[in-house]
Design a protein around this motif. Structure first.
Motif, PDB file in Angstrom:
ATOM      1  N   UNK A 185      64.510  35.824  40.214  1.00 52.19           N
ATOM      2  CA  UNK A 185      63.058  35.907  40.091  1.00 52.19           C
ATOM      3  C   UNK A 185      62.510  36.790  41.210  1.00 52.19           C
ATOM      4  N   UNK A 186      61.251  37.120  41.113  1.00 49.32           N
ATOM      5  CA  UNK A 186      60.624  37.922  42.166  1.00 49.32           C
ATOM      6  C   UNK A 186      59.600  37.088  42.914  1.00 49.32           C
ATOM      7  N   UNK A 187      59.338  37.479  44.155  1.00 50.35           N
ATOM      8  CA  UNK A 187      58.326  36.819  44.967  1.00 50.35           C
ATOM      9  C   UNK A 187      56.986  37.530  44.796  1.00 50.35           C
ATOM     10  N   UNK A 188      55.941  36.767  44.614  1.00 46.49           N
ATOM     11  CA  UNK A 188      54.585  37.309  44.491  1.00 46.49           C
ATOM     12  C   UNK A 188      53.686  36.510  45.424  1.00 46.49           C
ATOM     13  N   UNK A 189      52.823  37.181  46.133  1.00 47.94           N
ATOM     14  CA  UNK A 189      51.913  36.481  47.045  1.00 47.94           C
ATOM     15  C   UNK A 189      50.449  36.620  46.629  1.00 47.94           C
ATOM     16  N   UNK A 190      50.093  37.738  45.980  1.00 50.64           N
ATOM     17  CA  UNK A 190      48.704  37.947  45.570  1.00 50.64           C
ATOM     18  C   UNK A 190      48.310  36.893  44.542  1.00 50.64           C
ATOM     19  N   UNK A 191      47.111  36.332  44.682  1.00 46.64           N
ATOM     20  CA  UNK A 191      46.712  35.242  43.809  1.00 46.64           C
ATOM     21  C   UNK A 191      45.219  35.276  43.509  1.00 46.64           C
ATOM     22  N   UNK A 192      44.858  34.594  42.450  1.00 46.90           N
ATOM     23  CA  UNK A 192      43.479  34.575  41.977  1.00 46.90           C
ATOM     24  C   UNK A 192      42.522  33.981  43.000  1.00 46.90           C
ATOM     25  N   UNK A 193      42.948  32.925  43.660  1.00 51.52           N
ATOM     26  CA  UNK A 193      42.072  32.246  44.617  1.00 51.52           C
ATOM     27  C   UNK A 193      41.633  33.196  45.725  1.00 51.52           C
ATOM     28  N   UNK A 194      42.603  33.832  46.358  1.00 54.23           N
ATOM     29  CA  UNK A 194      42.297  34.756  47.439  1.00 54.23           C
ATOM     30  C   UNK A 194      41.475  35.933  46.944  1.00 54.23           C
ATOM     31  N   UNK A 195      41.792  36.444  45.752  1.00 55.10           N
ATOM     32  CA  UNK A 195      41.030  37.555  45.169  1.00 55.10           C
ATOM     33  C   UNK A 195      39.552  37.226  45.074  1.00 55.10           C
ATOM     34  N   UNK A 196      39.267  36.035  44.550  1.00 55.36           N
ATOM     35  CA  UNK A 196      37.870  35.668  44.310  1.00 55.36           C
ATOM     36  C   UNK A 196      37.148  35.244  45.586  1.00 55.36           C
ATOM     37  N   UNK A 219      33.824  33.576  36.049  1.00 56.40           N
ATOM     38  CA  UNK A 219      33.364  33.822  37.419  1.00 56.40           C
ATOM     39  C   UNK A 219      34.108  35.007  38.027  1.00 56.40           C
ATOM     40  N   UNK A 220      35.391  35.114  37.735  1.00 55.28           N
ATOM     41  CA  UNK A 220      36.185  36.230  38.253  1.00 55.28           C
ATOM     42  C   UNK A 220      35.668  37.563  37.720  1.00 55.28           C
ATOM     43  N   UNK A 221      35.455  37.634  36.412  1.00 49.51           N
ATOM     44  CA  UNK A 221      34.990  38.893  35.830  1.00 49.51           C
ATOM     45  C   UNK A 221      33.512  39.153  36.134  1.00 49.51           C
ATOM     46  N   UNK A 222      32.773  38.107  36.457  1.00 50.86           N
ATOM     47  CA  UNK A 222      31.436  38.292  36.987  1.00 50.86           C
ATOM     48  C   UNK A 222      31.510  39.095  38.284  1.00 50.86           C
ATOM     49  N   UNK A 223      32.408  38.694  39.183  1.00 54.50           N
ATOM     50  CA  UNK A 223      32.599  39.443  40.429  1.00 54.50           C
ATOM     51  C   UNK A 223      33.046  40.869  40.145  1.00 54.50           C
ATOM     52  N   UNK A 224      34.042  40.986  39.273  1.00 52.46           N
ATOM     53  CA  UNK A 224      34.591  42.304  38.920  1.00 52.46           C
ATOM     54  C   UNK A 224      33.474  43.238  38.462  1.00 52.46           C
ATOM     55  N   UNK A 225      32.567  42.716  37.648  1.00 52.74           N
ATOM     56  CA  UNK A 225      31.482  43.548  37.122  1.00 52.74           C
ATOM     57  C   UNK A 225      30.596  44.082  38.235  1.00 52.74           C
ATOM     58  N   UNK A 226      30.292  43.241  39.205  1.00 51.40           N
ATOM     59  CA  UNK A 226      29.356  43.669  40.234  1.00 51.40           C
ATOM     60  C   UNK A 226      30.024  44.409  41.394  1.00 51.40           C
ATOM     61  N   UNK A 227      31.325  44.578  41.297  1.00 53.10           N
ATOM     62  CA  UNK A 227      31.997  45.515  42.207  1.00 53.10           C
ATOM     63  C   UNK A 227      31.739  46.957  41.763  1.00 53.10           C
ATOM     64  N   UNK A 228      31.283  47.132  40.512  1.00 55.54           N
ATOM     65  CA  UNK A 228      31.133  48.475  39.955  1.00 55.54           C
ATOM     66  C   UNK A 228      29.752  48.743  39.354  1.00 55.54           C
ATOM     67  N   UNK A 229      28.802  47.843  39.621  1.00 58.80           N
ATOM     68  CA  UNK A 229      27.441  48.076  39.159  1.00 58.80           C
ATOM     69  C   UNK A 229      26.833  49.269  39.904  1.00 58.80           C
ATOM     70  N   UNK A 230      26.171  50.133  39.161  1.00 60.44           N
ATOM     71  CA  UNK A 230      25.697  51.401  39.720  1.00 60.44           C
ATOM     72  C   UNK A 230      24.226  51.603  39.371  1.00 60.44           C
ATOM     73  N   UNK A 231      23.380  51.749  40.375  1.00 58.04           N
ATOM     74  CA  UNK A 231      21.954  51.877  40.109  1.00 58.04           C
ATOM     75  C   UNK A 231      21.581  53.151  39.336  1.00 58.04           C
ATOM     76  N   UNK A 232      22.148  54.305  39.633  1.00 55.79           N
ATOM     77  CA  UNK A 232      21.735  55.525  38.915  1.00 55.79           C
ATOM     78  C   UNK A 232      21.848  55.435  37.393  1.00 55.79           C
ATOM     79  N   UNK A 233      22.714  54.541  36.874  1.00 57.23           N
ATOM     80  CA  UNK A 233      22.835  54.417  35.422  1.00 57.23           C
ATOM     81  C   UNK A 233      21.977  53.279  34.861  1.00 57.23           C
ATOM     82  N   UNK A 234      21.212  52.624  35.745  1.00 64.86           N
ATOM     83  CA  UNK A 234      20.348  51.522  35.314  1.00 64.86           C
ATOM     84  C   UNK A 234      19.169  52.055  34.506  1.00 64.86           C
ATOM     85  N   UNK A 235      18.744  51.279  33.492  1.00 67.74           N
ATOM     86  CA  UNK A 235      17.483  51.581  32.822  1.00 67.74           C
ATOM     87  C   UNK A 235      16.739  50.266  32.603  1.00 67.74           C
TER      88      UNK A 235
END
Length: 392
Positions: free
Chosen positions: A164-175, A345-361
């Protein structure tokens, strides 16, 4: 715009370095016909390779140009997963890769993404369940305990000799840290520009939406901790399972899982819950969500079958402290809805990492990420209400 000439040249280099191709074709006679086949953060092309001296088709490949999100993913882990799934017959073979730049892999002919009307087909979900359970076996299983923003991981001895492989990255820390910090910084820039143009008096609805998002960013940790168990076990998850990342072959209805770039440790059952959750979102040809069709009882039936299979493959957890209780917990409807809450909640965060005012209407439609983020809040609130009903 992508540099298609450069992409064609990269594919030619691959042809010339591969022993399986004819060596007697001069480079000037190697032709590459490109066709763009989608991609949000990454750009995907189908590349048909021809011997231009005879107009004979030599091969067809998938060319993936890594996009703006590449710095947030582990391509080394992704490559390991691609090779593992390919050996099992559940994903395309990797042919060539330049880390951080592009990848050339097998083009799966006679396949298409799962049609929306078949998203909740029982046979398709059964086949997907098999792949997702194989996915969890790529990495070790880990016991975890959370404390504030931190999470401690301890590898579990599963008694299985397969490497198996070792993985350390996890959802908890990401969020709790990475995505939350980034989302708050980006949104601060967005709101500073927003309030220079809009006011509560003249734009009450627009301001209400902006304040709603701000509330969830300010109180994100509280909402996230209400749903994420403080201790338990984590397994490797794909974390982006939806119709567009699952291919179905027309001839035999076999499924293939693609796009593993967001793979990391997460709670058991997350991938199936994510797939079911995503069936209520549509991304092409235009974006919309179907909150009115959300049915937790119906989707739980699909999840329940998946988790029974998962538990059978993770009986070794019964020997771990708290293992039996955890396996019982992940079978419950409450846990399933909490998974969906965590996903939204995770994808809520993801969305606002890339929200851009110039394209707002004024109607928000010019800014896809903002609209999607608000929709994720709506789905989260639906899940919260569903859990409240379970308590009655």
């Amino acid at each position: 715009m992508e540099d298609t000439i450069q992409i064609q040249n990269n594919i030619k280099k691959y042809v010339q370095s591969n022993k399986n191709f004819k060596k007697d074709i001069p480079e000037k006679y190697i032709g590459v016909q490109l066709k763009k086949i989608g991609g949000l953060s990454n750009i995907n092309y189908s590349g048909v390779i021809k011997d231009m001296s005879t107009n004979q088709k030599i091969a067809q490949v998938l060319y993936r140009k890594f996009g703006a999100l590449s710095d947030s993913v582990n391509h080394e882990l992704e490559t390991t997963i691609i090779n593992y799934l390919a050996k099992k017959g559940y994903g395309p073979k990797l042919y060539y890769e330049v880390p951080g730049d592009y990848r050339i892999s097998e083009f799966l002919v006679d396949t298409t993404t799962i049609p929306k009307e078949k998203g909740l087909n029982q046979q398709i979900i059964d086949k997907l369940s098999s792949i997702l359970n194989i996915f969890t076996s790529i990495s070790y299983t880990y016991r975890y305990t959370t404390s504030g923003d931190d999470i401690s991981l301890t590898r579990v001895n599963d008694g299985i000799r397969e490497k198996r492989i070792d993985v350390s990255k996890n959802q908890y820390q990401n969020c709790m840290v990475d995505w939350l910090e980034k989302a708050r910084k980006v949104y601060k820039i967005f709101t500073d520009q927003f309030y220079q143009k809009y006011s509560k008096e003249q734009n009450p609805q627009e301001c209400a939406d902006v304040e709603l998002v701000q509330h969830y960013l300010d109180n994100f940790k509280t909402y996230f901790l209400e749903n994420f168990p403080s201790q338990g076990f984590l397994v490797l998850n794909h974390n982006d399972t939806h119709r567009l990342n699952v291919l179905i072959r027309k001839s035999d209805q076999k499924l293939f899982l693609i796009d593993q770039e967001f793979s990391f440790l997460n709670l058991p059952g997350n991938d199936m819950a994510n797939y079911l959750n995503e069936c209520f979102f549509n991304y092409e040809p235009e974006y919309y969500c179907s909150l009115d069709k959300l049915d937790f009882d119906k989707t739980y039936v699909f999840y329940e079958k998946f988790i029974e299979r998962f538990i059978q493959g993770h009986k070794f957890l019964e020997k771990e402290k708290g293992g039996k209780e955890f396996l019982q917990k992940i079978k419950t409807k409450k846990y399933f809805i909490q998974l969906m809450n965590i996903i939204n909640l995770y994808f809520f965060l993801w969305s606002f990492c890339y929200t851009d005012f110039p394209t707002w209407d004024k109607d928000h439609y010019g800014e896809y990420y903002f609209v999607h983020g608000v929709d994720r809040i709506k789905f989260y609130l639906a899940g919260k209400r569903a859990i409240e009903k379970l308590k009655r």
